[in-house]
Design a protein around this motif. Sequence first.
Motif, PDB file in Angstrom:
ATOM      1  N   GLY A 249     -39.553  -4.897   4.123  1.00  0.00           N
ATOM      2  CA  GLY A 249     -39.161  -4.581   5.499  1.00  0.00           C
ATOM      3  C   GLY A 249     -38.329  -5.644   6.173  1.00  0.00           C
ATOM      4  O   GLY A 249     -38.145  -5.612   7.393  1.00  0.00           O
ATOM      5  N   ALA A 250     -37.788  -6.592   5.395  1.00  0.00           N
ATOM      6  CA  ALA A 250     -37.049  -7.716   5.967  1.00  0.00           C
ATOM      7  C   ALA A 250     -35.742  -7.278   6.631  1.00  0.00           C
ATOM      8  O   ALA A 250     -35.043  -6.391   6.138  1.00  0.00           O
ATOM      9  N   LEU A 251     -35.440  -7.915   7.759  1.00  0.00           N
ATOM     10  CA  LEU A 251     -34.198  -7.671   8.500  1.00  0.00           C
ATOM     11  C   LEU A 251     -33.469  -8.995   8.667  1.00  0.00           C
ATOM     12  O   LEU A 251     -34.085 -10.021   8.991  1.00  0.00           O
ATOM     13  N   LYS A 252     -32.155  -8.976   8.467  1.00  0.00           N
ATOM     14  CA  LYS A 252     -31.382 -10.202   8.642  1.00  0.00           C
ATOM     15  C   LYS A 252     -29.916  -9.864   8.860  1.00  0.00           C
ATOM     16  O   LYS A 252     -29.347  -9.031   8.165  1.00  0.00           O
ATOM     17  N   THR A 253     -29.311 -10.527   9.837  1.00  0.00           N
ATOM     18  CA  THR A 253     -27.880 -10.374  10.085  1.00  0.00           C
ATOM     19  C   THR A 253     -27.395 -11.573  10.878  1.00  0.00           C
ATOM     20  O   THR A 253     -28.200 -12.384  11.355  1.00  0.00           O
ATOM     21  N   THR A 254     -26.086 -11.695  11.011  1.00  0.00           N
ATOM     22  CA  THR A 254     -25.504 -12.796  11.780  1.00  0.00           C
ATOM     23  C   THR A 254     -24.551 -12.241  12.832  1.00  0.00           C
ATOM     24  O   THR A 254     -23.925 -11.192  12.638  1.00  0.00           O
ATOM     25  N   VAL A 255     -24.458 -12.977  13.947  1.00  0.00           N
ATOM     26  CA  VAL A 255     -23.545 -12.622  15.033  1.00  0.00           C
ATOM     27  C   VAL A 255     -22.969 -13.912  15.607  1.00  0.00           C
ATOM     28  O   VAL A 255     -23.484 -15.001  15.360  1.00  0.00           O
ATOM     29  N   LYS A 256     -21.888 -13.798  16.368  1.00  0.00           N
ATOM     30  CA  LYS A 256     -21.310 -14.943  17.047  1.00  0.00           C
ATOM     31  C   LYS A 256     -21.951 -15.097  18.421  1.00  0.00           C
ATOM     32  O   LYS A 256     -22.040 -14.137  19.190  1.00  0.00           O
ATOM     33  N   ALA A 257     -22.410 -16.284  18.722  1.00  0.00           N
ATOM     34  CA  ALA A 257     -23.042 -16.540  20.009  1.00  0.00           C
ATOM     35  C   ALA A 257     -21.978 -16.578  21.106  1.00  0.00           C
ATOM     36  O   ALA A 257     -21.003 -17.334  21.010  1.00  0.00           O
ATOM     37  N   ALA A 258     -22.154 -15.763  22.135  1.00  0.00           N
ATOM     38  CA  ALA A 258     -21.164 -15.686  23.207  1.00  0.00           C
ATOM     39  C   ALA A 258     -21.731 -16.060  24.566  1.00  0.00           C
ATOM     40  O   ALA A 258     -21.048 -16.684  25.378  1.00  0.00           O
ATOM     41  N   SER A 259     -22.987 -15.673  24.823  1.00  0.00           N
ATOM     42  CA  SER A 259     -23.574 -15.946  26.138  1.00  0.00           C
ATOM     43  C   SER A 259     -25.088 -15.950  26.047  1.00  0.00           C
ATOM     44  O   SER A 259     -25.673 -15.437  25.092  1.00  0.00           O
ATOM     45  N   ASP A 260     -25.701 -16.549  27.066  1.00  0.00           N
ATOM     46  CA  ASP A 260     -27.167 -16.566  27.129  1.00  0.00           C
ATOM     47  C   ASP A 260     -27.686 -15.138  27.187  1.00  0.00           C
ATOM     48  O   ASP A 260     -27.081 -14.264  27.826  1.00  0.00           O
ATOM     49  N   GLY A 261     -28.832 -14.935  26.558  1.00  0.00           N
ATOM     50  CA  GLY A 261     -29.420 -13.603  26.656  1.00  0.00           C
ATOM     51  C   GLY A 261     -30.532 -13.362  25.674  1.00  0.00           C
ATOM     52  O   GLY A 261     -31.012 -14.282  24.996  1.00  0.00           O
ATOM     53  N   TYR A 262     -30.963 -12.101  25.614  1.00  0.00           N
ATOM     54  CA  TYR A 262     -32.142 -11.694  24.858  1.00  0.00           C
ATOM     55  C   TYR A 262     -31.732 -10.837  23.650  1.00  0.00           C
ATOM     56  O   TYR A 262     -30.946  -9.898  23.780  1.00  0.00           O
ATOM     57  N   TRP A 263     -32.328 -11.167  22.512  1.00  0.00           N
ATOM     58  CA  TRP A 263     -32.086 -10.408  21.285  1.00  0.00           C
ATOM     59  C   TRP A 263     -33.367  -9.685  20.869  1.00  0.00           C
ATOM     60  O   TRP A 263     -34.469 -10.218  20.997  1.00  0.00           O
ATOM     61  N   ARG A 264     -33.187  -8.448  20.377  1.00  0.00           N
ATOM     62  CA  ARG A 264     -34.335  -7.709  19.878  1.00  0.00           C
ATOM     63  C   ARG A 264     -33.888  -6.731  18.797  1.00  0.00           C
ATOM     64  O   ARG A 264     -32.707  -6.361  18.711  1.00  0.00           O
ATOM     65  N   TRP A 265     -34.850  -6.291  18.001  1.00  0.00           N
ATOM     66  CA  TRP A 265     -34.638  -5.201  17.050  1.00  0.00           C
ATOM     67  C   TRP A 265     -35.215  -3.920  17.646  1.00  0.00           C
ATOM     68  O   TRP A 265     -36.230  -3.962  18.347  1.00  0.00           O
ATOM     69  N   SER A 266     -34.590  -2.782  17.331  1.00  0.00           N
ATOM     70  CA  SER A 266     -35.056  -1.495  17.847  1.00  0.00           C
ATOM     71  C   SER A 266     -35.050  -0.460  16.727  1.00  0.00           C
ATOM     72  O   SER A 266     -34.014  -0.214  16.099  1.00  0.00           O
ATOM     73  N   PHE A 267     -36.217   0.113  16.478  1.00  0.00           N
ATOM     74  CA  PHE A 267     -36.390   1.123  15.428  1.00  0.00           C
ATOM     75  C   PHE A 267     -36.646   2.480  16.074  1.00  0.00           C
ATOM     76  O   PHE A 267     -37.549   2.616  16.903  1.00  0.00           O
TER      77      PHE A 267
END
Length: 286
Positions: A249-267
């Motif tokens: 069930g592992a999840l992994k990805t990369t993104v470019k940091a642009a601004s302060d904020g909240y990250w979450r996963w949604s199923f």
Amino acid sequence: MRIRATVAVVSGALALSALTGAAAQAAPGPDRERPAPPTAQSVFGGKATVKGQGFKAAAAPKVSKVTVNGGKDIVLGTTKLKTVTVSITASHASGIGDAYTYLWHGSTPETADWLIVPNEEYASCKASSATTSTCKLTVTIDPQWDLVNDLAGSWNVVTAAQAADESDFVWNDKGAKTRVQRASRLDVNATPEPVKKGKTLTVKGTLSRANWDTWKYAGYTKQSVKLQFKKKGAASYKTVKTVKSGTKGALKTTVKAASDGYWRWSFAGTSTTPAINSTADYVDVK
């Protein structure tokens, strides 16, 4: 006189006391002997002639509404019992004296994989008029005794009601449907924290769900899960990308940091597993 025959069916944790010897040591769930399904005659006695389990007659009570678990799916984890209310609204010229229900999984009650009978011998009925009442019963589901993974998904709900004068009753094996689901879990972790603007942010997580065969949570693989971001001060999340859950069930990805904020996963969920959002991981962008 109205008669409620004793039905030889046990449910949930009560099943343990009914098992002895090797049977009590059986694998979890309904690997033990399947109980016989209750019938209209065994429940109500009754003067009516039952033509199969879906008997309906002009003079029989009419069921107008059925609500299972408040209209929500029934979600269970690995150990905790869950008690669910089934409400049946019915009417008859003489009023409604009683109602009955049970939950079953399979093609027919006679060949059902498993069934779960109510806790009460008689329903609790509240009249809204001289002819109409809403009757409630509860069923208790124990994931360690009543369930295995193959039973996740759609279940049938028997709906039955008896006239107050006991002249007739209605019984429908497929009066309603409900879904019994394996509880889900989802977590998130974004690193590094803090992160420099424009640098790579790695977001990980794990999607898992209850395994009713082992009584543990296990990874839910090959599922589409959305990575979402809510900028500091914003009102809602926006989907950034969608990834598939991998091994365990592992999840992994990369993104470019642009601004302060909240990250979450949604199923979004499936027929056997409910939708879930992870808690949010706040990232400070320097």
